[in-house]
Structures are given as C-alpha cells and as structure tokens.
Design a protein around this motif. Structure first.
Motif, short mmCIF file in Angstrom:
data_model
loop_
_atom_site.label_atom_id
_atom_site.label_comp_id
_atom_site.label_asym_id
_atom_site.label_seq_id
_atom_site.Cartn_x
_atom_site.Cartn_y
_atom_site.Cartn_z
N GLY A 23 0.65 -1.11 -0.12
CA GLY A 23 -0.28 -0.01 -0.18
C GLY A 23 0.71 0.90 -0.25
N ALA A 24 0.40 2.12 -0.07
CA ALA A 24 1.04 3.38 -0.98
C ALA A 24 1.07 4.60 0.10
CB ALA A 24 0.63 4.19 -1.84
N SER A 25 2.39 4.79 0.21
CA SER A 25 2.22 5.85 1.95
C SER A 25 2.23 7.08 1.15
CB SER A 25 3.46 5.40 2.49
OG SER A 25 3.19 4.71 3.59
N PHE A 26 2.12 8.52 2.87
CA PHE A 26 2.13 10.01 1.60
C PHE A 26 3.67 9.84 2.27
CE2 PHE A 26 -2.27 9.58 2.35
CZ PHE A 26 -2.81 10.34 0.92
N ALA A 27 4.49 9.99 1.83
CA ALA A 27 5.68 10.64 2.44
C ALA A 27 6.63 11.46 2.74
CB ALA A 27 6.87 9.97 1.45
N GLY A 28 7.13 11.56 4.01
CA GLY A 28 7.12 12.33 4.33
C GLY A 28 8.78 13.08 4.82
N ALA A 29 9.50 13.99 4.68
CA ALA A 29 11.02 13.98 4.94
C ALA A 29 11.37 14.44 6.12
CB ALA A 29 10.82 16.16 4.19
N ILE A 30 12.61 14.03 6.28
CA ILE A 30 13.32 14.87 7.62
C ILE A 30 14.26 14.90 7.44
CG2 ILE A 30 14.01 13.54 9.92
CD1 ILE A 30 12.33 10.97 9.98
N GLU A 31 14.28 16.14 8.35
CA GLU A 31 15.38 17.21 8.70
C GLU A 31 16.03 17.83 10.05
OE1 GLU A 31 15.96 21.94 7.49
OE2 GLU A 31 14.11 21.30 7.37
N GLU A 53 14.37 13.83 1.98
CA GLU A 53 13.54 13.94 1.28
C GLU A 53 12.88 13.08 0.71
OE1 GLU A 53 14.79 16.15 -2.40
OE2 GLU A 53 16.35 17.46 -1.88
N ALA A 54 11.34 13.62 0.94
CA ALA A 54 9.92 13.24 0.64
C ALA A 54 10.19 12.23 -0.69
CB ALA A 54 9.54 13.76 0.77
N GLY A 55 9.78 10.85 -0.10
CA GLY A 55 9.82 10.05 -1.95
C GLY A 55 11.54 9.21 -2.30
N LEU A 72 19.93 8.02 13.49
CA LEU A 72 18.92 6.84 12.81
C LEU A 72 18.12 6.69 13.93
CD1 LEU A 72 17.89 4.65 10.39
CD2 LEU A 72 17.97 3.13 12.04
N ARG A 73 18.56 6.39 14.80
CA ARG A 73 17.79 6.70 16.09
C ARG A 73 17.74 7.52 16.74
NH1 ARG A 73 18.82 2.67 20.37
NH2 ARG A 73 19.12 4.46 21.34
N LEU A 74 18.30 8.84 16.00
CA LEU A 74 17.40 10.52 16.57
C LEU A 74 16.13 10.54 15.83
CD1 LEU A 74 20.70 12.19 16.88
CD2 LEU A 74 19.08 11.27 18.92
N ALA A 75 16.24 9.94 14.20
CA ALA A 75 14.69 10.05 13.46
C ALA A 75 14.10 9.52 13.77
CB ALA A 75 15.70 9.86 12.11
N ARG A 85 18.16 20.77 15.69
CA ARG A 85 16.51 20.20 16.07
C ARG A 85 16.27 19.98 14.61
NH1 ARG A 85 14.19 25.41 13.93
NH2 ARG A 85 12.12 24.19 14.56
N ILE A 86 15.44 18.12 14.85
CA ILE A 86 14.97 17.81 13.87
C ILE A 86 13.05 17.86 13.54
CG2 ILE A 86 14.29 15.10 13.19
CD1 ILE A 86 17.19 14.17 15.94
N LEU A 87 12.80 17.95 12.00
CA LEU A 87 11.71 18.03 11.58
C LEU A 87 11.38 16.97 10.76
CD1 LEU A 87 13.37 21.51 11.74
CD2 LEU A 87 11.44 21.91 11.12
N LEU A 88 10.03 16.82 10.94
CA LEU A 88 8.86 15.83 10.04
C LEU A 88 8.08 16.74 9.71
CD1 LEU A 88 8.73 13.12 9.29
CD2 LEU A 88 7.51 12.45 11.35
N GLU A 89 8.54 17.01 8.11
CA GLU A 89 7.46 17.66 7.20
C GLU A 89 7.62 19.34 7.68
OE1 GLU A 89 5.56 16.32 4.37
OE2 GLU A 89 7.20 16.10 3.63
N GLY A 90 7.72 19.49 7.83
CA GLY A 90 8.27 20.72 9.00
C GLY A 90 7.89 20.97 9.99
#
Length: 371
Positions: A23-31, A53-55, A72-75, A85-90
């Motif tokens: 199943g497809a997901s809505f990809a999210g970016a992590i910064e 980057e997303a996708g 990876l653990r921080l993400a 700071r860590i952002l997921l989709e802004g």
C-alpha cells in the motif's frame, strides 16, 4: 535455522509467486538542523545538518562507530539529540523544548537483528505494528503485507521456525503495514548469506519503492549503498564527509579516504613538477596542484589496462588470478617495490611470468594533496 540454511531455490520460488502490491504511503521529509548527540563520555555526533527528502531512498554510509546508527535512532525518536533540531514534514519533533515520542512520528523501523517477538507468530508480529484499528482490519492489513513479502503461508509460524531471510521479510512487513511516512532500516541485510542478500535486498527495494515512503538505510557496505540509494551521506567520526548521488560519490570523492571507502586503489605519492606527477605507469597531469606540492595519486585497478600497441610502461606479471568475469594481476614495474594491482576483463587472459606493456585510463585516477 540460520540465514545460511534457507536454500536459494526456496527464496526464488517464494519470490516467483503472485505477490500483492504494498500500500502506498504519504512520504514525509526529515530534516536535521545542526544536530549533536553526546554522552557523558564522548561526542557521538557534531553539527549534523541533512535532509531525508520525501519519497527518496537515502543511505547513511560509513565505517562502524561513525555515528550513522545514532542518526537513525534520533530520527526514529528512540534517542533525543543534545543539540539542534529535528523536523518531520516541517514540524519540530525534537529540539531544546520539544520531543515527540516514536509512536507519534509515523515512522517504521527495521532493526539489524529484526527484533521479532519470539512468543508471537509471524502474523501476530506484523499485527503488533498496528494500533488504533479494529482487530479484523489489523489482521487483513497484516496478511496483505505478508502476501507482498511472500510469507502469507507462514503466518502461523513462530520466528524460531524461520530462516534469517524469512525473519528479515517479516520485519519488513511489520515496518510497512502501518503505511509510515518514513521507513528507517539499520543494516537489515548484514546477517544474510551473500547468496540470499542480493535477492532479499532487491525484493526489499521493490517493496519500499511501492510504498512510496521516504526510506533511510544504514550500511557500511558501499556497493549496497550504490545499488540501493538515490542519495548517499558518507559519514566519518560523527560528521558528514560528503553527500551526493551514488555516481557523484564514486566518481568525484572528496578525499583519499572517501575514494578508498568505495573502491580499492593503487596508491602512489610524488611531487608535482611541470604540472605533472610521476608514477610507475608514467606521468599523470596534476591539474589544480601547484608545482612543488606533494600529492597522493590513487589509481583504480580497473584503470590499469594492457597497451594495445607500444605505448605505456613494461611490467612483469608476478601473479595472475582468474576471477570469472575478470582476472586480477599483480605487476612489478621497474623502480617500484610495491606490486601494482590490475583488474582486466577476460577477453585476453594474461599468464603469470610474462612481461607486457600497460597504460592508464585517466577516468580511474584521483589526485589529492598529501595531508
């Protein structure tokens, strides 16, 4: 049953079945913005800024202890940064005054040891990745995920009855079943036999692309990163050394250590004179390096070739090894004590004991200022 116990023919048969599609997901970016992580004894990460980057499929590549698993653990949210700071989709999910727990991040995580519950069946392990849905809906979603990875027939087995390759695919099914925005994978193929690794890796790549999730793979294997990734971050000693596409990192390494991480090289040192540096195979243009500077010249074994005529430098073949599609030669050049390694195709086999002339392909040569 170990990873080596799963016959290749069995894996191929499972992959040949009619699988469903993930199943497809809505990809999210992590910064990551200037992220650091320290313990009482050491600084593990310092001033890391990067974007998954997303996708896109991104690899964190580097030697053991460089900090890639910590990223990876921080993400994932199983560790908290000590700086940045860590952002997921802004949206900030970790920072000086913010911390969103992992269960609220919509992130799937595959551990190196798969982390399956031994007292739960395959189906129950996959269902465990779902919450806030009805039991029947969770069961249907889990069976669909198991069908996609070719294990629906093993839904009632326990993990100790599975091979390493099968356990890896259960872990993948559990990671994708909630349709996460991001899938994080910590060296998921390292425990597999080489014969199985390529097949399981290819199937995992297909599933990840079908989900359209953002994917992050931690690995110390440069060839795995080149095959798997759209983009690579090369790490060393808690920092980012180089970033780019697989082709960019392979073809344009930033320094000698980065080059040698991706491939083996013949290493020559010399002083630039008249815009050139001397090597056992002849002079090489030292563009961008001042006369008088000392440099390291790295030459890939694949860049050493038999001369089609009388050009090049003569060398004595100390050893010749047949490697299937290629042959590896150990060569003695006049005035150079260390043997030079050449990797040739098998179109013209070279025997040990003879003398031949060799030339270099400049596309396989890198020159760096000596540290």
């Amino acid at each position: 049953m170990s990873a080596q116990d799963e016959p290749l023919s069995q894996l191929q048969a499972q992959q040949a079945r009619s699988h469903g599609r993930a199943g497809a997901s809505f990809a999210g970016a992590i910064e990551f913005r200037a992220v650091g992580f320290s313990t009482a004894r050491a600084t593990i990460l310092h001033d890391i800024s990067l974007t998954f980057e997303a996708g896109r499929i991104t690899c964190l590549l580097g030697p053991s202890g460089c900090g890639k698993t910590t990223v990876l653990r921080l993400a994932a949210g199983v560790a908290r940064p000590t700086a940045g700071r860590i952002l997921l989709e802004g949206r900030e999910v970790a920072g000086p005054s913010t911390f969103v727990p992992p269960e609220q991040r919509n992130v799937g995580l595959m551990f190196q040891d798969y982390a399956l519950f031994p007292h739960l069946t395959v189906l129950q392990n996959v269902v465990y990745g779902l919450y806030a849905v009805s039991t029947e809906d969770a069961r249907k979603a889990a069976l669909t995920a198991l069908e996609r990875v070719g294990l629906v027939d093993l839904a009632d087995r326990f993990p100790n009855r599975l091979s390493g390759g099968e356990q890896q695919r259960v872990a993948l099914a559990r990671a994708i079943v909630p349709r996460p925005q991001v899938i994080l994978m910590d060296e998921p193929f390292s425990g597999l036999d080489q014969r199985l690794r390529d097949h399981v890796r290819a199937d995992t790549l297909a599933v990840v692309r079908e989900t359209r999730s953002t994917a992050v793979l931690v690995t110390h294997d440069p060839m795995e990163a080149i095959e798997f990734a759209d983009y690579i971050y090369l790490m060393r000693s808690g920092g980012i050394v180089q970033r780019g596409t697989p082709q960019e990192l392979y073809s344009e390494p930033r320094d000698a250590a980065a080059a040698q991480f991706f491939a083996s090289y013949n290493l020559f040192s010399g002083r630039v004179q008249g815009g050139q540096v001397a090597t056992p195979l002849g002079p090489v243009a030292a563009t961008g390096h001042a006369d008088g500077s000392t440099v390291d010249v790295l030459v890939r074994p694949t860049a050493v070739a038999l001369s089609p005529g009388h050009e090049g430098v003569e060398a004595y073949v100390l050893e010749s090894r047949f490697l299937g599609e290629h042959q590896r030669l150990s060569l003695a050049f006049p005035g150079h004590e260390t043997p030079v390694i050449a990797t040739l195709d098998r179109s013209r086999l070279v025997s040990q004991g003879g003398a031949h002339r060799f030339v270099m392909d400049e596309t396989g040569i890198h020159i760096f200022k000596k540290p």
